[in-house]
Every structure is written in C-alpha cells, then in structure tokens.
Design an enzyme around this catalytic site. Structure first.
Site, mmCIF file in Angstrom:
data_model
loop_
_atom_site.group_PDB
_atom_site.id
_atom_site.type_symbol
_atom_site.label_atom_id
_atom_site.label_comp_id
_atom_site.label_asym_id
_atom_site.label_seq_id
_atom_site.Cartn_x
_atom_site.Cartn_y
_atom_site.Cartn_z
ATOM 1 N N HIS A 1 -7.327 -2.374 -23.471
ATOM 2 C CA HIS A 1 -6.911 -1.551 -22.326
ATOM 3 C C HIS A 1 -6.434 -0.154 -22.710
ATOM 4 C CE1 HIS A 1 -7.456 -5.145 -20.035
ATOM 5 N NE2 HIS A 1 -6.396 -5.743 -20.528
ATOM 6 N N ARG B 1 -4.825 -2.605 -15.362
ATOM 7 C CA ARG B 1 -5.422 -2.778 -14.025
ATOM 8 C C ARG B 1 -6.361 -1.644 -13.638
ATOM 9 N NH1 ARG B 1 -0.709 -4.656 -10.015
ATOM 10 N NH2 ARG B 1 -2.440 -4.939 -8.601
ATOM 11 N N ARG C 1 7.735 7.392 15.602
ATOM 12 C CA ARG C 1 7.131 6.423 14.681
ATOM 13 C C ARG C 1 7.717 5.039 14.931
ATOM 14 N NH1 ARG C 1 4.398 7.893 9.452
ATOM 15 N NH2 ARG C 1 4.248 10.158 9.490
ATOM 16 N N PRO D 1 5.014 2.492 -13.381
ATOM 17 C CA PRO D 1 5.472 3.806 -12.970
ATOM 18 C C PRO D 1 5.922 3.923 -11.526
ATOM 19 C CG PRO D 1 3.087 3.756 -13.364
ATOM 20 C CD PRO D 1 3.584 2.370 -13.190
ATOM 21 N N GLU D 2 7.192 4.168 -11.355
ATOM 22 C CA GLU D 2 7.671 4.805 -10.141
ATOM 23 C C GLU D 2 7.997 6.216 -10.584
ATOM 24 O OE1 GLU D 2 9.472 3.507 -6.950
ATOM 25 O OE2 GLU D 2 9.258 1.353 -7.211
#
Length: 270
Positions: free
Chosen positions: A91, A110, A151, A2-3
């Site tokens: 999973h 994960r 920054r 997932p993005e």
DNA sequence: CGCTGACCCTGACGGC
DNA sequence: TGCCGTCAGGGTCAGC
C-alpha cells in the site's frame, strides 16, 4: 487517519523537508486512487522547486512556480518522510523523491485519497466551493447561524458539510457538539444564535487542542512509527457509546446520522 | 436548492 | 479455524 488536525500535523511534519527542495521524480506504483493519478502528473512535477506546503481543509498543496501538487489522504492515507530507495511496503503507492535524498512516501490501504495537479493561478474544482477554515476569523457562530436557516437536516451533518466549514470530521463533530451541549440530531435550522456562537467556539477549541497534541509526534515523521497523536486526546463521546458521560454519568447513546455514527449524552445535549 | 443514498476500497473485528 | 456481515477517521456525485 486524517481529520484536520492529522492533516495539519502532516503538513508541519513534511514542510521542513520540502521547502526549497527540487522534485527529482514522482514514482507512482499504483495510480488507482479516488481519481486515477494522471499520467501527466509525474512529468509535470519533475525538476520543480517546492516553494510552500499549504493546507486547505483536509487537502495539502505542494506549491511550485509552475503549479501545485494537490494531495488528499482520504480515510486511510498517510505521508511519511523516508530515505530514498527504502523498500516500499504494501500500500505504499507513491513516492515523491526529493533532491535531499529523502522522499515523501504515500501509504493508503483504502485508496480514497488523491494526487492531482493544480495549474498555476487556478483553484482546483475540488477546492472551489469549500467553506472557510474553521480556525480562521472568517468562521464564527454568526456564519453558522446565517447558513443554517431553513436547513432541516441534523446539525451534525450541517457542520460536517464542507461548503459550510471545512475540516470538521466525524470525531470532532461529535466532540464539539458534546462540548457545546447540542444534540447532534437537532435540525440545523432550529439551533439558536447563542448556541451557534458556542458551537463555533467549541469547534475551534477541539481542533486547536488536537493539533497541539498532534505536534508531539512530529519527530516521528522521519523514521519512527508515525502513530497519530490524537488517540492520546481526551475524547468525551467518540468511541464511548454505552459508557458513562464524563460530565453526568448517563450512559452515552449512539445513533447513525448521515451514515456516520454519532455518540451523545441525552442529558447534556439538547 | 437541500437532502438521501450509493459509491470509491481494504482491513479489522465480532458472531457463529 | 474460517466464513460472513458490519464498520471505519474521507469526500463526490446522481437523482429526487
């Protein structure tokens, strides 16, 4: 997988199966996610009607009148629509059983994702300090320029900082920087206003086109294999280290910035 | 306040 | 074939 485009694709895929449906039961087979799934979550959700499925950054929110279920897919999580009672595989940690006879099945090898509760009228602490949505009008080059002053860390780290803007993951950070001609290692505070306008525009473009491509796999949310659609997307730099730049032919370089691999063209990006 | 590195996990892959 | 190190698209958090 997932993005932001994958999360949005997931949201669109599950939404029609959830709206107006009552939660029969939340079955938690393995609560060991990024944060343990609270014991109180299943009892809290039982019997509630899902009134909306929203997305904030890469978080999904299943709204009910009594509070919301907050879900994050982490790095390897996915939500699929399955028939209730379908045998769970390895999973497949959680099922959200609905009164339609279908359930949302959460799969996450994960276990970097999360299932949490957000009380009504509250904003969960995880959401409280998030920056604007990249596809909203609140996000633009002017904001990037303003927030970046002083920054010194790389501009790539800067645009992946969720307090600046949400949902820009490693793949699309690399792609957007290539499209805007900015070297990922350049200090964020040393990028001009004009280039930040271009960068914000490229972030919107790359996310929008990825969401459109994700849309092609929506039908696979019931049944099917559920392969994310973005692999079909034309990637200019991500995963192409050593291969020729599609614009100028220079071999693409790879470097680690903030523990994440960055691929770029030394000729096209400055 | 900004930044760096550690950490949460499993699985795939390349080198030996 | 097996073992080992490295890497993977997420994000939070402690500590400097």
């Amino acid at each position: 997988m997932p993005e932001l485009p994958e999360v949005e694709t997931t949201r669109r895929g599950v939404e029609p199966h959830c709206l107006g449906r009552t939660v029969k039961q939340l079955q938690v087979r393995d609560p060991r996610l990024r944060w343990p799934v609270p014991d109180t979550l299943a009892p809290a959700l039982a019997g509630l009607v899902i009134t909306a499925v929203e997305r904030r950054g890469k978080y999904l929110l299943f709204r009910t009148e009594k509070g919301s279920l907050l879900v994050h897919l982490g790095m390897s999580g996915s939500l699929r629509v399955v028939a209730a009672g379908a045998e769970p595989g390895r999973h497949d940690h959680i099922d959200l059983l609905l009164d339609s006879g279908l359930s949302l099945r959460y799969h996450d090898p994960r276990r970097f994702g999360c299932f949490l509760w957000q009380a009504p009228g509250e904003v969960h602490p995880l959401l409280a300090h998030l920056g604007p949505e990249p596809l909203s009008e609140a996000f633009d080059g002017e904001l990037l320029y303003r927030f970046s002053r002083g920054r010194r860390s790389p501009v790539k780290n800067f645009i992946m900082d969720g307090t600046v803007v949400v949902g820009v993951g490693n793949i699309y950070a690399n792609e957007a920087l290539f499209l805007s001609g900015i070297h990922p290692g350049r200090a964020a505070g040393r990028v001009s206003p004009a280039r930040y306008l271009r960068l914000a525009d490229c972030i919107k473009r790359v996310l929008t086109s990825a969401i459109e491509q994700g849309g092609t796999t929506l039908r696979d949310f019931v049944g099917g294999d559920g392969k994310p659609g973005y692999f079909a997307q034309q990637l200019y730099v991500y995963g192409r280290a050593g291969q020729p730049c599609k614009a100028c032919g220079t071999p693409l370089r790879e470097r680690r910035l903030g523990q994440r691999s960055s691929v770029y063209c030394v000729t096209c990006q400055r």
